[in-house]
Design a protein around this motif. Structure first.
Motif, PDB file in Angstrom:
ATOM      1  N   LYS A  32       0.915  -1.308  -0.072  1.00 16.14           N
ATOM      2  CA  LYS A  32       0.062  -0.030   0.003  1.00 16.14           C
ATOM      3  C   LYS A  32       0.822   1.243   0.211  1.00 16.14           C
ATOM      4  CE  LYS A  32      -3.747  -2.033   2.478  1.00 16.14           C
ATOM      5  NZ  LYS A  32      -4.492  -1.944   3.886  1.00 16.14           N
ATOM      6  N   LEU A  33       2.004   1.313   0.582  1.00 17.53           N
ATOM      7  CA  LEU A  33       2.792   2.418   0.570  1.00 17.53           C
ATOM      8  C   LEU A  33       3.893   2.451  -0.428  1.00 17.53           C
ATOM      9  CD1 LEU A  33       3.943   2.047   4.301  1.00 17.53           C
ATOM     10  CD2 LEU A  33       2.230   3.622   3.525  1.00 17.53           C
ATOM     11  N   SER A  34       3.633   1.831  -1.512  1.00 23.31           N
ATOM     12  CA  SER A  34       4.615   1.660  -2.761  1.00 23.31           C
ATOM     13  C   SER A  34       4.337   2.768  -3.239  1.00 23.31           C
ATOM     14  CB  SER A  34       4.146   0.577  -3.705  1.00 23.31           C
ATOM     15  OG  SER A  34       4.819   0.593  -4.728  1.00 23.31           O
ATOM     16  N   ASN A  35       5.666   3.524  -3.750  1.00 22.73           N
ATOM     17  CA  ASN A  35       5.648   4.866  -4.472  1.00 22.73           C
ATOM     18  C   ASN A  35       5.493   4.711  -5.920  1.00 22.73           C
ATOM     19  OD1 ASN A  35       6.070   6.530  -2.039  1.00 22.73           O
ATOM     20  ND2 ASN A  35       8.329   5.887  -2.148  1.00 22.73           N
ATOM     21  N   LYS A  36       5.298   3.545  -6.638  1.00 24.53           N
ATOM     22  CA  LYS A  36       5.176   3.268  -8.035  1.00 24.53           C
ATOM     23  C   LYS A  36       3.886   3.615  -8.547  1.00 24.53           C
ATOM     24  CE  LYS A  36       7.316   0.642 -11.594  1.00 24.53           C
ATOM     25  NZ  LYS A  36       8.008  -0.633 -11.941  1.00 24.53           N
ATOM     26  N   PHE A  37       2.993   2.797  -7.667  1.00 26.68           N
ATOM     27  CA  PHE A  37       1.518   2.701  -8.356  1.00 26.68           C
ATOM     28  C   PHE A  37       0.557   3.174  -7.257  1.00 26.68           C
ATOM     29  CE2 PHE A  37       3.403  -0.826 -10.589  1.00 26.68           C
ATOM     30  CZ  PHE A  37       3.533  -0.219 -11.873  1.00 26.68           C
ATOM     31  N   SER A  38      -0.543   3.743  -7.717  1.00 25.67           N
ATOM     32  CA  SER A  38      -1.776   4.072  -6.997  1.00 25.67           C
ATOM     33  C   SER A  38      -2.333   2.974  -6.288  1.00 25.67           C
ATOM     34  CB  SER A  38      -2.395   5.202  -7.345  1.00 25.67           C
ATOM     35  OG  SER A  38      -2.995   4.675  -8.610  1.00 25.67           O
ATOM     36  N   ASN A  39      -2.440   1.895  -7.004  1.00 28.45           N
ATOM     37  CA  ASN A  39      -3.244   0.405  -6.665  1.00 28.45           C
ATOM     38  C   ASN A  39      -2.197  -0.500  -6.714  1.00 28.45           C
ATOM     39  OD1 ASN A  39      -2.981   0.930  -9.646  1.00 28.45           O
ATOM     40  ND2 ASN A  39      -4.471  -0.552 -10.129  1.00 28.45           N
ATOM     41  N   ALA A  70      -0.594   0.199 -17.772  1.00 31.87           N
ATOM     42  CA  ALA A  70      -0.745   1.343 -16.844  1.00 31.87           C
ATOM     43  C   ALA A  70      -0.958   2.510 -17.631  1.00 31.87           C
ATOM     44  CB  ALA A  70       0.505   1.075 -16.046  1.00 31.87           C
ATOM     45  N   LYS A  71      -1.631   3.408 -16.759  1.00 32.50           N
ATOM     46  CA  LYS A  71      -1.623   4.852 -17.293  1.00 32.50           C
ATOM     47  C   LYS A  71      -1.490   5.834 -16.030  1.00 32.50           C
ATOM     48  CE  LYS A  71      -6.664   5.341 -16.719  1.00 32.50           C
ATOM     49  NZ  LYS A  71      -6.821   6.674 -15.800  1.00 32.50           N
ATOM     50  N   GLU A  72      -1.061   6.976 -16.340  1.00 34.20           N
ATOM     51  CA  GLU A  72      -0.848   7.714 -15.127  1.00 34.20           C
ATOM     52  C   GLU A  72      -2.130   8.235 -14.394  1.00 34.20           C
ATOM     53  OE1 GLU A  72       2.015  11.119 -15.210  1.00 34.20           O
ATOM     54  OE2 GLU A  72       0.311  12.197 -15.331  1.00 34.20           O
ATOM     55  N   SER A  73      -2.125   8.095 -13.028  1.00 31.92           N
ATOM     56  CA  SER A  73      -3.249   8.297 -12.364  1.00 31.92           C
ATOM     57  C   SER A  73      -3.427   9.952 -11.859  1.00 31.92           C
ATOM     58  CB  SER A  73      -3.041   7.799 -10.844  1.00 31.92           C
ATOM     59  OG  SER A  73      -3.974   8.272  -9.943  1.00 31.92           O
ATOM     60  N   ILE A  74      -4.597  10.330 -12.550  1.00 34.99           N
ATOM     61  CA  ILE A  74      -4.739  11.975 -12.284  1.00 34.99           C
ATOM     62  C   ILE A  74      -4.651  12.408 -11.281  1.00 34.99           C
ATOM     63  CG2 ILE A  74      -6.478  13.707 -13.104  1.00 34.99           C
ATOM     64  CD1 ILE A  74      -7.509  12.071 -15.148  1.00 34.99           C
ATOM     65  N   ARG A  75      -4.956  11.512  -9.968  1.00 31.89           N
ATOM     66  CA  ARG A  75      -4.979  12.108  -8.605  1.00 31.89           C
ATOM     67  C   ARG A  75      -3.794  12.365  -8.270  1.00 31.89           C
ATOM     68  NH1 ARG A  75      -7.275   8.123  -6.934  1.00 31.89           N
ATOM     69  NH2 ARG A  75      -5.593   7.141  -5.943  1.00 31.89           N
ATOM     70  N   ASP A  76      -2.824  11.503  -8.309  1.00 32.04           N
ATOM     71  CA  ASP A  76      -1.580  11.547  -7.547  1.00 32.04           C
ATOM     72  C   ASP A  76      -0.180  11.182  -8.625  1.00 32.04           C
ATOM     73  OD1 ASP A  76      -1.498   8.944  -8.306  1.00 32.04           O
ATOM     74  OD2 ASP A  76      -1.885   8.402  -6.200  1.00 32.04           O
ATOM     75  N   LYS A  77      -0.452  11.405  -9.819  1.00 35.51           N
ATOM     76  CA  LYS A  77       0.549  11.176 -10.943  1.00 35.51           C
ATOM     77  C   LYS A  77       1.355  10.188 -10.766  1.00 35.51           C
ATOM     78  CE  LYS A  77      -0.366  15.288 -12.553  1.00 35.51           C
ATOM     79  NZ  LYS A  77      -1.150  15.590 -13.788  1.00 35.51           N
ATOM     80  N   GLY A  79       1.470   5.802 -11.340  1.00 34.10           N
ATOM     81  CA  GLY A  79       1.196   4.680 -12.318  1.00 34.10           C
ATOM     82  C   GLY A  79      -0.278   4.348 -11.586  1.00 34.10           C
ATOM     83  N   HIS A  80      -1.163   4.038 -12.521  1.00 35.50           N
ATOM     84  CA  HIS A  80      -2.441   3.189 -12.246  1.00 35.50           C
ATOM     85  C   HIS A  80      -2.327   1.920 -12.879  1.00 35.50           C
ATOM     86  CE1 HIS A  80      -6.401   2.626 -10.351  1.00 35.50           C
ATOM     87  NE2 HIS A  80      -6.889   2.386 -11.595  1.00 35.50           N
ATOM     88  N   LEU A  81      -2.450   0.917 -12.150  1.00 39.02           N
ATOM     89  CA  LEU A  81      -2.433  -0.404 -12.902  1.00 39.02           C
ATOM     90  C   LEU A  81      -3.825  -0.562 -13.807  1.00 39.02           C
ATOM     91  CD1 LEU A  81      -0.289  -2.544 -10.833  1.00 39.02           C
ATOM     92  CD2 LEU A  81       0.372  -2.016 -12.882  1.00 39.02           C
ATOM     93  N   PHE A 236      -6.499   9.711 -20.919  1.00 33.76           N
ATOM     94  CA  PHE A 236      -5.653   8.672 -20.738  1.00 33.76           C
ATOM     95  C   PHE A 236      -4.324   9.631 -20.876  1.00 33.76           C
ATOM     96  CE2 PHE A 236      -3.586   4.868 -23.198  1.00 33.76           C
ATOM     97  CZ  PHE A 236      -2.798   4.451 -21.952  1.00 33.76           C
ATOM     98  N   ASN A 237      -3.630   9.513 -19.637  1.00 30.91           N
ATOM     99  CA  ASN A 237      -2.386   9.972 -19.650  1.00 30.91           C
ATOM    100  C   ASN A 237      -1.332   8.920 -19.453  1.00 30.91           C
ATOM    101  OD1 ASN A 237      -3.292  12.882 -19.266  1.00 30.91           O
ATOM    102  ND2 ASN A 237      -3.586  12.225 -17.332  1.00 30.91           N
ATOM    103  N   LEU A 238      -0.331   9.095 -20.638  1.00 26.26           N
ATOM    104  CA  LEU A 238       0.774   8.054 -20.690  1.00 26.26           C
ATOM    105  C   LEU A 238       1.696   7.996 -19.341  1.00 26.26           C
ATOM    106  CD1 LEU A 238       2.148   9.026 -24.107  1.00 26.26           C
ATOM    107  CD2 LEU A 238       0.469   7.526 -23.396  1.00 26.26           C
ATOM    108  N   TYR A 239       2.194   6.664 -19.150  1.00 23.36           N
ATOM    109  CA  TYR A 239       2.773   6.461 -17.826  1.00 23.36           C
ATOM    110  C   TYR A 239       4.151   5.960 -18.261  1.00 23.36           C
ATOM    111  CZ  TYR A 239       4.355   4.531 -13.421  1.00 23.36           C
ATOM    112  OH  TYR A 239       4.964   4.390 -12.305  1.00 23.36           O
ATOM    113  N   LEU A 240       5.293   6.201 -17.820  1.00 22.42           N
ATOM    114  CA  LEU A 240       6.586   5.824 -17.544  1.00 22.42           C
ATOM    115  C   LEU A 240       7.220   5.915 -19.116  1.00 22.42           C
ATOM    116  CD1 LEU A 240       6.880   2.292 -16.047  1.00 22.42           C
ATOM    117  CD2 LEU A 240       7.821   4.463 -15.398  1.00 22.42           C
ATOM    118  N   ILE A 241       6.417   6.532 -20.328  1.00 24.69           N
ATOM    119  CA  ILE A 241       6.793   6.585 -21.609  1.00 24.69           C
ATOM    120  C   ILE A 241       7.307   8.123 -21.747  1.00 24.69           C
ATOM    121  CG2 ILE A 241       6.260   6.770 -23.836  1.00 24.69           C
ATOM    122  CD1 ILE A 241       4.018   4.874 -23.279  1.00 24.69           C
ATOM    123  N   ASP A 242       8.655   8.273 -21.930  1.00 25.16           N
ATOM    124  CA  ASP A 242       9.450   9.451 -21.958  1.00 25.16           C
ATOM    125  C   ASP A 242       9.156   9.951 -23.256  1.00 25.16           C
ATOM    126  OD1 ASP A 242      10.503   9.194 -19.422  1.00 25.16           O
ATOM    127  OD2 ASP A 242      12.444   8.253 -20.038  1.00 25.16           O
TER     128      ASP A 242
END
Length: 299
Positions: A32-39, A70-77, A79-81, A236-242
């Motif tokens: 739950k405390l992971s910094n990578k994903f919101s879920n 995954a996409k970027e979570s709008i809430r906290d930026k 990743g959202h799996l 749909f906000n891209l995640y991890l894609i530079d």
């Protein structure tokens, strides 16, 4: 601990299937405390759980994923799996009731490629189209096929060309993507004898779909064929894609990279760009303009 498959994820809880039994599980605090994903967990994950009572358990470990979408979570930026351990994505799209922007489709395509998942494009609701709209859809389909994608045009409601989709789902785990209202639930109900998805009409006020799925869930088609249903995306906000990675997710660009004057060509303003020379020929102008729009979104 015993190993199981996450078949439904919702909030801080998930359903884990072990053999033929479903345990309702909480997720261990360290995830739950992971910094990578919101879920922390998502449908498709293989996990190890400890049993707390007859029907409940705790996810102790999330086993290594083959891949994920995954996409970027709008809430906290973060990743959202959306799903994990996937063979392919089925991107459901419509040009009417509701109209889906092609840039949304292109984001789904490039994300699928980036996460090493084969995308399949499904244009639904062909039964609603008039002659001019059919011509428009044929043009769009032609261009995406030319770019190297599998494309199928269907009517889920009237079961038009559903066998073409069913043949591609055999022995695969398929992630279903699409905007709200494009007919994902109707299609899944037609594909799976185990599905009883709720179906909603298009909003008369907005002309857009109403979201009926609020969590990711695995639905069985047959013993070896599974689909992962997902909530419809409003954006749909891209995640991890530079920004510099986007160009590599366009199959029709790749074959011309070595002809560009500069090895680091971004295919935007550089002189001697071989990709830009192909616009209107091997590269569809609308796809290229969407590429520019996606790049501009990073600014």
């Amino acid at each position: 601990m015993i190993e199981g498959l996450v078949v439904k994820s919702y909030g801080k809880l998930c359903n884990v299937k072990v053999n033929n039994f479903i345990y309702k599980c909480e997720v261990r605090g360290k995830y739950k405390l992971s910094n990578k994903f919101s879920n922390p967990v998502v449908s498709g994950d293989k996990v190890e759980i400890s049993i707390t009572d007859k029907n409940n358990g705790v996810v102790e470990n999330i086993l290594e994923r083959k891949n994920y979408f995954a996409k970027e979570s709008i809430r906290d930026k973060k990743g959202h799996l959306i799903g994990s351990n996937i063979d392919q994505t089925l991107i459901i799209f419509s040009i009417k009731n509701p109209y889906t922007k092609l840039i949304f489709l292109d984001k789904c395509l490039l994300s699928s490629i980036f996460f090493d998942i084969k995308p399949i494009i499904v244009f639904n609701k062909v039964d609603l189209l008039n002659d001019d709209e059919i011509i428009k859809l044929d043009k769009i389909s032609f261009e995406y096929k030319k770019a190297g994608f599998d494309v199928i045009s269907i009517s889920a409601k009237y079961q038009i060309r559903l066998d073409d989709i069913k043949s591609k789902l055999i022995d695969k785990r398929t992630l279903i993507l699409g905007n709200s209202g494009v007919g994902k639930s109707t299609l899944i109900n037609q594909l799976s004898p185990y599905s009883q998805q709720r179906i909603s009409d298009i909003s008369q006020k907005t002309g857009k779909g109403k979201q009926t799925t609020t969590f990711s869930e695995i639905i069985k088609i047959n013993k070896n064929s599974l689909i992962i249903d997902t909530p419809g995306f409003k954006d749909f906000n891209l995640y991890l894609i530079d920004k510099s990675d986007v160009k590599y997710q366009y199959p029709e660009f790749n074959k011309f990279f070595d002809r560009c004057k500069f090895s680091n060509c971004s295919h935007i303003n550089e002189p001697g760009c071989a990709v830009k020379k192909q616009i209107g020929n091997n590269i569809w102008e609308k796809r290229y303009n969407n590429y520019l729009g996606i790049i501009e979104g990073y600014s």
